[in-house]
Design an enzyme around this catalytic site. Structure first.
Site, short mmCIF file in Angstrom:
data_model
loop_
_atom_site.label_atom_id
_atom_site.label_comp_id
_atom_site.label_asym_id
_atom_site.label_seq_id
_atom_site.Cartn_x
_atom_site.Cartn_y
_atom_site.Cartn_z
N HIS A 347 0.80 -1.23 0.00
CA HIS A 347 0.00 0.00 0.00
C HIS A 347 0.83 1.28 0.00
O HIS A 347 0.26 2.36 0.15
CB HIS A 347 -0.94 0.05 1.21
N LYS A 535 -8.33 13.95 4.39
CA LYS A 535 -7.46 12.77 4.36
C LYS A 535 -6.46 12.89 5.49
O LYS A 535 -6.35 13.96 6.10
CB LYS A 535 -6.72 12.66 3.02
N ARG A 536 -5.70 11.81 5.78
CA ARG A 536 -4.64 11.91 6.78
C ARG A 536 -3.74 13.08 6.44
O ARG A 536 -3.57 13.42 5.27
CB ARG A 536 -3.77 10.64 6.76
N LYS A 541 0.94 14.41 0.75
CA LYS A 541 -0.41 14.71 0.28
C LYS A 541 -0.58 16.20 -0.03
O LYS A 541 -1.55 16.62 -0.64
CB LYS A 541 -1.45 14.23 1.29
N THR A 643 -8.49 6.58 -2.02
CA THR A 643 -9.84 6.04 -2.16
C THR A 643 -10.87 7.14 -1.90
O THR A 643 -11.99 7.08 -2.39
CB THR A 643 -10.09 4.87 -1.18
N LYS A 647 -14.64 8.32 -3.65
CA LYS A 647 -15.87 8.68 -2.93
C LYS A 647 -16.38 10.05 -3.41
O LYS A 647 -17.59 10.25 -3.58
CB LYS A 647 -15.62 8.69 -1.42
C1 26V Z 1 2.04 5.48 6.78
C2 26V Z 1 2.97 6.27 7.39
C3 26V Z 1 3.06 6.25 8.85
C4 26V Z 1 3.77 7.46 9.40
C5 26V Z 1 5.04 7.74 8.65
C6 26V Z 1 4.83 7.92 7.18
C7 26V Z 1 3.79 7.06 6.61
C8 26V Z 1 3.64 7.04 5.26
C9 26V Z 1 2.70 6.26 4.67
C10 26V Z 1 1.91 5.48 5.42
C11 26V Z 1 0.91 4.66 4.71
C12 26V Z 1 0.86 3.24 5.11
C13 26V Z 1 0.03 2.43 4.22
C14 26V Z 1 -1.26 3.09 3.79
O1 26V Z 1 -2.10 3.44 4.59
N1 26V Z 1 -1.43 3.24 2.50
C15 26V Z 1 -2.62 3.78 1.89
O2 26V Z 1 -3.39 2.67 1.44
C16 26V Z 1 -4.58 3.07 0.78
C17 26V Z 1 -5.36 1.81 0.45
O3 26V Z 1 -4.66 1.06 -0.48
C18 26V Z 1 -4.23 3.87 -0.47
O4 26V Z 1 -5.43 4.29 -1.08
C19 26V Z 1 -3.39 5.08 -0.10
O5 26V Z 1 -2.97 5.74 -1.26
C20 26V Z 1 -2.19 4.64 0.72
O6 26V Z 1 -1.49 5.77 1.22
#
Ligand code: 26V
Length: 803
Positions: A347, A535-536, A541, A643, A647
């Site tokens: 992901h 979003k987060r 982003k 996602t 939406k």
């Molecule tokens: C988590 C973190 C944690 C803190 C430090 C930096 C960082 C960077 C990225 C992430 C994302 C972890 C995985 C995640 O949530 N990916 C998301 O998955 C979604 C479902 O597939 C996708 O639509 C998003 O684009 C993707 O960011």
């Protein structure tokens, strides 16, 4: 009890009295919510039992979706909808003077996730059940979900979330199915004939108790299960362990979603959670399989285990442990079964988010599992050596264990028969860049599964007004087959339809405006463009790009009395990870900007900035239907899919976005004329990263607009912020050379936003764009995604169950 309004009312009143020992007159909304919830669960139970029974007797292949996050949101509304009893309940309650919506709103969100990855897991469960596919979720029953966010003086404050405070009507505790999970201790080896056997001794065991939540599909007969594991102490603590310490340490395992892992203690807890989820789930799956099949030899023919990102990747060594140590299989047989059983979704390509565990933490906590990972690594490296003899660098780069770290993504790739990305461009980047070496070695394992969203929650349930209009216009076939939304294209130029479509959007904007006023005290103009980024919070982003653009608009309005724009309301919602300092500064910046802009008499009629606190699934359901513009402005190549973008599209918002993640496919589906695309492409971004050549200060010095807004971060422009408040942000842009190309994409973003403003003023043209987006959004249903997983990865078939 749901067959007529009268029967429902009688049953409801009786249930309420027996549950609470009080009369209807004295009951609270919460009592009423719980009463209805219990009735619904009872209603579900016979189908739930029948589904489990049928799965047992047919012994068909089942998939288990292992995920550290499930962002379910509220369940009452979607269960009523899926069961087809929403109307009867609504009417019955109305007779009793109760507004069903009030009851729905008294349900706490199940917020067991951070963002897209967790919500995707929830959408997938809905699709599996709605397609009658035998698929179940396995997760952790965190006592506290993602924190509640409050904004105090413009800063994010995190409060522990308490979704279980008033109980959870949807869950059933299954104590009889509890299993033990073992940590610490050591490994003893014994010879048994010509076989070396291993025993994990002196370990510390805790109990995993499952809580099951029924997953009801739309008009479906089957009811699947989401099994959430709760960590509890065994009745007798392990040797020499202080009882209270043991209890506290044990309960901590399922206390919080993602405990702070900046220190070793937090890291250990996180790894404990991952193994806890995996070990409990696998023991359970294997036990059930043994009961049905007598042996584990055909496990891969009857079971598919999917790991959602690398968090549950220990499923690979755990399954090996069971097959080797308990089932006494040979390594080769065990490995074959394991690889054929497991599949993995990636992901993110962000290296800081790829999990790597220090051996010094991993080995003592999970000694037997570590041993197995070592053996997997050794055999894997030997295979690499056979193929790439003397290519030390390549082998080192691909090894599972290297430089004191266990690389979880490498383990996932070596131990799965399928590895997928979540949007076309993301999978290509994995294959050509991040995972290139692995793709060369295992070309057949890699595939794409573009994400999707459940149109039942994100259109049918959350936007009944638009759903009603669509049904009036093209019928209801799209509910079962969302590709049929395309039929709306025939009406996109029809003035009568356009008018009704416009009125629906206005209505939803008014509802959101009410919510905004309630929460912030600010009144927004519903004739303004609702321009939304929710979003987060993360640097990639680029919420900052949006903020800088608003500052620029403000500057122009102040400088040039003749400058006219269509009024806009910029709406933000975002949580920052508690340890992510920079992200929290951006939240403060958004709030300071809101303070500045909303109160300036010169601009406040044309520009409003709203920060909606505590963004979560239930709030999202109010936001998407009201949006005109969807902000999807990540640095190209960084957003795996997104996602939220889907939406928005499904609710008729028009995308302003980069060619990143699923935006690319959204543009392809909707047509380039129905989206506003700008900025660097992924290839350009990756080329910059590779070859250098970007100097953000050039953009700062050569574009007056940029210089002005960047300086305003630190020159006292924000009266309630100290001069140092936004220094980190300034530095990220100028001193650290703007890793995410905010300044590089600033001018193209300003231009495209101007185009958006102009386009909105041509109402007919805008409505055509908006309608085209809804019409072409069917592709993004998670039913399509899940059908692809079912056919191409899991090999599962629908359950044949009749009413
Ligand atoms: C988590 C973190 C944690 C803190 C430090 C930096 C960082 C960077 C990225 C992430 C994302 C972890 C995985 C995640 O949530 N990916 C998301 O998955 C979604 C479902 O597939 C996708 O639509 C998003 O684009 C993707 O960011």
């Amino acid at each position: 009890m749901f067959t007529s309004v009268e029967r429902f009312k009688a049953a409801f009143l009786e249930k309420l009295e027996t549950m609470y020992g009080k009369s209807f007159r004295d009951s609270t909304a919460r009592d009423q919510y719980h009463t209805l919830g219990h009735m619904v669960r009872e209603h579900i139970s016979s189908r739930w039992i029948a589904t489990n029974e049928k799965n047992r007797t047919d012994n068909n292949k089942q998939v288990y979706y292992l995920s550290i996050e499930f962002l379910l949101g509220r369940l009452l509304g979607s269960n009523l909808l899926n069961l087809g009893i929403h109307e009867v309940c609504e009417a019955g309650l109305r007779d009793l003077g109760i507004d069903l919506q009030d009851l729905e709103e008294s349900e706490a969100d199940a917020g067991l996730g951070n963002g897209g990855l967790g919500r995707l897991a929830a959408c997938f469960l809905d699709s599996l059940a709605s397609l009658s596919l035998p698929g179940h979720g396995c997760g952790i029953r965190y006592k506290h979900g993602l924190f509640d966010q409050k904004i105090v003086d413009g800063y994010q404050v995190e409060l522990p979330e308490q979704w279980l405070r008033h109980g959870n009507v949807w869950e059933v505790r299954r104590h009889d199915q509890a299993v033990e999970v073992h940590f610490w201790g050591s490994v003893e080896s014994l010879r048994s004939g010509d076989r070396l056997e291993f025993r994990h001794i002196n370990s510390e065991a805790i109990m995993a108790v499952p809580y099951d939540i029924p997953v009801v599909g739309y008009e479906a007969v089957a009811v699947n299960t989401l099994r959430l594991w709760n960590a509890e102490p065994l009745p007798f603590p392990p040797n020499q362990k202080n009882v209270l310490d043991y209890k506290r340490e044990t309960e901590a395992v399922s206390e919080f979603l993602y405990p702070d892992d900046t220190h070793d203690e937090g890291k250990i807890l996180r790894l404990k959670q991952q193994y806890f989820l995996v070990s409990a789930s696998l023991q359970n799956i294997v036990k059930q399989h043994r009961e049905r099949n007598g042996s584990l030899r055909n496990l891969h023919e009857k079971i598919a285990i999917h790991i959602n990102d690398t968090h549950p990747v220990l499923a690979i060594p755990e399954l090996m442990r069971i097959l080797l140590d308990e089932e006494k299989m040979s390594w080769e047989d065990a490995w074959h079964i394991t690889v054929q059983t497991i599949s993995y979704t990636n992901h993110t390509t962000l290296s800081e988010a790829l999990e790597k565990w220090p051996i010094r933490i991993f080995q003592p906590l999970l000694p037997r599992i570590y041993m197995i990972v070592e053996e997997i690594n050794e055999r894997f490296c030997r295979e690499l050596w056979d193929r790439y003899t003397y290519d030390w660098k390549r082998i080192e780069d691909m090894a599972i264990i290297a430089h004191g770290l266990v690389k979880m993504a490498h383990l996932a790739i070596a131990g799965s028969h399928s590895i997928n990305g979540v949007a076309h461009i993301h999978t290509e980047i994995l294959k050509q860049r991040e995972m290139r070496l692995f793709y060369e070695f295992y070309p057949d394992r890699f595939n794409n599964k573009t994400n999707g969203i459940t149109h039942r929650r994100w259109l049918l349930k959350s936007n009944p007004e638009l759903s009603g209009l669509i049904a009036d216009t093209i019928g209801t076939g799209w509910i079962h087959d969302p590709a049929k939304l395309q039929d709306l294209l025939a009406y996109k130029g029809d003035p009568a339809f356009q008018e009704r479509f416009f009125r629906v959007k206005q209505f939803r904007k008014e509802l959101l405006a009410k919510r905004i006023e309630e929460q912030t005290g600010i009144r927004v103009d519903t004739n303004s463009i609702f321009d939304v980024q929710v979003k987060r919070l993360h640097a990639y982003k680029r919420q900052l790009l949006n903020v800088l653009h608003i500052m620029h608009l403000y500057n122009r309005l102040k400088e040039d009395g003749g400058y006219t724009i269509h009024p806009r309301t910029f709406i933000f919602g975002a949580k920052a990870s508690p340890g992510y300092y920079y992200a929290k500064k951006i939240i403060k910046l958004m709030n300071e900007l809101a303070e500045k802009v909303n109160h300036d008499p010169q601009t406040r009629d044309r520009l409003k900035v709203i920060f909606l606190e505590n963004y979560r699934v239930s709030l999202a359901e109010e936001i998407f239907p009201a949006a005109d513009v969807s902000e999807q402005i990540s640095t190209a190549s960084k957003e795996a899919s997104g996602t939220g973008n889907m939406k928005f599209m499904m609710n008729g918002a028009v995308t302003v976005g980069t060619l990143d993640g699923a935006n690319v496919e959204i543009r392809d589906e909707a047509g380039a004329e129905n989206a506003f695309i700008f900025g660097l492409t992924a290839e350009e971004v990756l080329r910059y990263y590779q070859n250098g050549g970007y100097r953000s200060s050039d953009y700062y010095h050569h574009d007056k607009r940029i210089k002005k807004v960047v300086d305003q971060l630190v020159n006292g422009f924000f009266p309630n912020a100290d001069a140092e408040e936004f220094e980190t942000i300034y530095d990220s842009l100028i001193i650290q050379n703007d890793e995410y190309f905010v300044l590089r994409d600033f001018a193209p973003y300003v231009d495209i936003q101007e185009e958006v403003g102009r386009a909105y003023q041509n109402r007919q043209r805008w409505l055509e764009m908006s309608i085209a987006n809804v019409a072409k959004s069917g592709y993004f249903t998670s039913d399509r995604t899940i059908q692809q997983y079912a056919n191409e990865i899991w090999g599962i078939q629908p359950i044949q169950l009749y009413r």
